[in-house]
Design a protein around this motif. Structure first.
Motif, PDB file in Angstrom:
ATOM      1  N   VAL A  84       7.541-116.583  -0.334  1.00 32.09           N
ATOM      2  CA  VAL A  84       6.603-115.683   0.450  1.00 32.09           C
ATOM      3  C   VAL A  84       6.714-114.404  -0.288  1.00 32.09           C
ATOM      4  N   ALA A  85       8.058-113.819   0.052  1.00 34.53           N
ATOM      5  CA  ALA A  85       8.521-112.536  -0.598  1.00 34.53           C
ATOM      6  C   ALA A  85       8.108-112.171  -1.881  1.00 34.53           C
ATOM      7  N   ARG A  86       8.161-113.033  -2.689  1.00 32.01           N
ATOM      8  CA  ARG A  86       7.700-113.021  -4.404  1.00 32.01           C
ATOM      9  C   ARG A  86       6.412-113.006  -4.389  1.00 32.01           C
ATOM     10  N   GLU A  87       5.513-113.649  -3.575  1.00 35.64           N
ATOM     11  CA  GLU A  87       4.076-113.595  -3.671  1.00 35.64           C
ATOM     12  C   GLU A  87       3.751-112.204  -3.320  1.00 35.64           C
ATOM     13  N   ASN A  88       4.275-111.591  -2.321  1.00 38.55           N
ATOM     14  CA  ASN A  88       3.984-110.287  -1.626  1.00 38.55           C
ATOM     15  C   ASN A  88       4.230-109.127  -2.542  1.00 38.55           C
ATOM     16  N   PHE A  89       5.617-109.301  -3.533  1.00 37.10           N
ATOM     17  CA  PHE A  89       5.754-108.271  -4.601  1.00 37.10           C
ATOM     18  C   PHE A  89       4.850-108.396  -5.638  1.00 37.10           C
TER      19      PHE A  89
END
Length: 246
Positions: free
Chosen positions: A128-133
């Motif tokens: 999820v964090a990777r997509e946000n970044f």
């Protein structure tokens, strides 16, 4: 490719990163292809006649619009850490406990000439964090999936700031001391007083100086005809401990 935009109507915000198809909201349907020729500050109208203002997607929207898999640190707390540690725009930062990536994103945004290394033990959170970044266009974040204590043992470079938002933060404190440069800062976020006290005491034991522990309270004001009074939806968020390697 056009960067993401934010549609705002009243108190509602919608993140748009695709410009084909339709956006369905309780205020009506917006045709996304209409956004292609629009500029920031322009408006689009839903099929119900509701106007949406077109705004750039920026750091002000990270907390509000990022996908969230874990409970993120609040912007008020992140801002205090950035100010309290005197974050420079060319720093090397370790963020241990990525969660949804909100804290790492703010660090990366204000650290535009530096690097942020963020470590998350749970792969589903890291995804999820990777997509946000990616959505935020942040290219100075390096993600590692694994246990932060074990991962950090292998670091050879010295960090300017280490931030912990993780369960085994007490165990991580001596590791953070080792990988920090001289005069570097450790900041730890925790929702519970008992764990905060344990972190505080451990930081003193391993040699941190100028150790402080505090909580920030944000109280909004409500203006009505009869008068003004404070109100808040969330009173307590977490406690912060900050210390310096001197």
């Amino acid at each position: 490719m056009r960067p993401p935009v934010v549609l705002k109507s009243g108190r509602n915000f919608y993140l748009v990163n695709e410009f084909e198809g339709e956006l369905h909201t309780h205020k009506g349907i917006v045709r996304l292809d209409e956004l292609k020729e629009k500029r920031y500050g322009d408006s689009v109208t839903s099929h119900l006649g509701v106007e949406f203002k077109i705004l750039p997607f920026s750091a002000a929207d990270f907390f509000r619009l990022f996908r969230k898999k874990a409970t993120p640190v609040m912007p008020k707390d992140i801002g205090m850490i950035i100010a309290h540690t005197g974050l420079q725009p060319d720093s090397l930062i370790l963020d241990a406990g990525t969660g949804s990536g909100v804290t790492a994103a703010y660090f990366a945004y204000f650290n535009k000439y530096g690097e942020v290394v963020t470590v998350e033990k749970r792969p589903e959170f890291a995804e999820v964090a990777r997509e946000n970044f990616r959505m935020a266009g942040l290219k100075n974040i390096h993600q590692i999936v694994g246990d932060a204590v074990e991962v950090a043992e292998g670091f050879k470079r010295e960090f300017d700031l280490v931030f912990l938002d993780m369960k085994n933060d007490v165990e991580m404190v001596p590791v953070a001391y080792r990988i920090l440069r001289e005069a570097g800062f450790l900041a730890v976020y925790n929702p519970y007083i008992e764990q905060t006290k344990a972190v505080y005491e451990r930081m003193l034991e391993v040699g941190f100086r100028d150790v402080e522990s505090f909580e920030l309270i944000k109280v909004n004001l409500e203006f009505r005809r009869v008068g003004t009074r404070p109100f808040t939806d969330i009173f307590h968020t977490g406690f912060i401990v900050v210390g310096r390697k001197i």
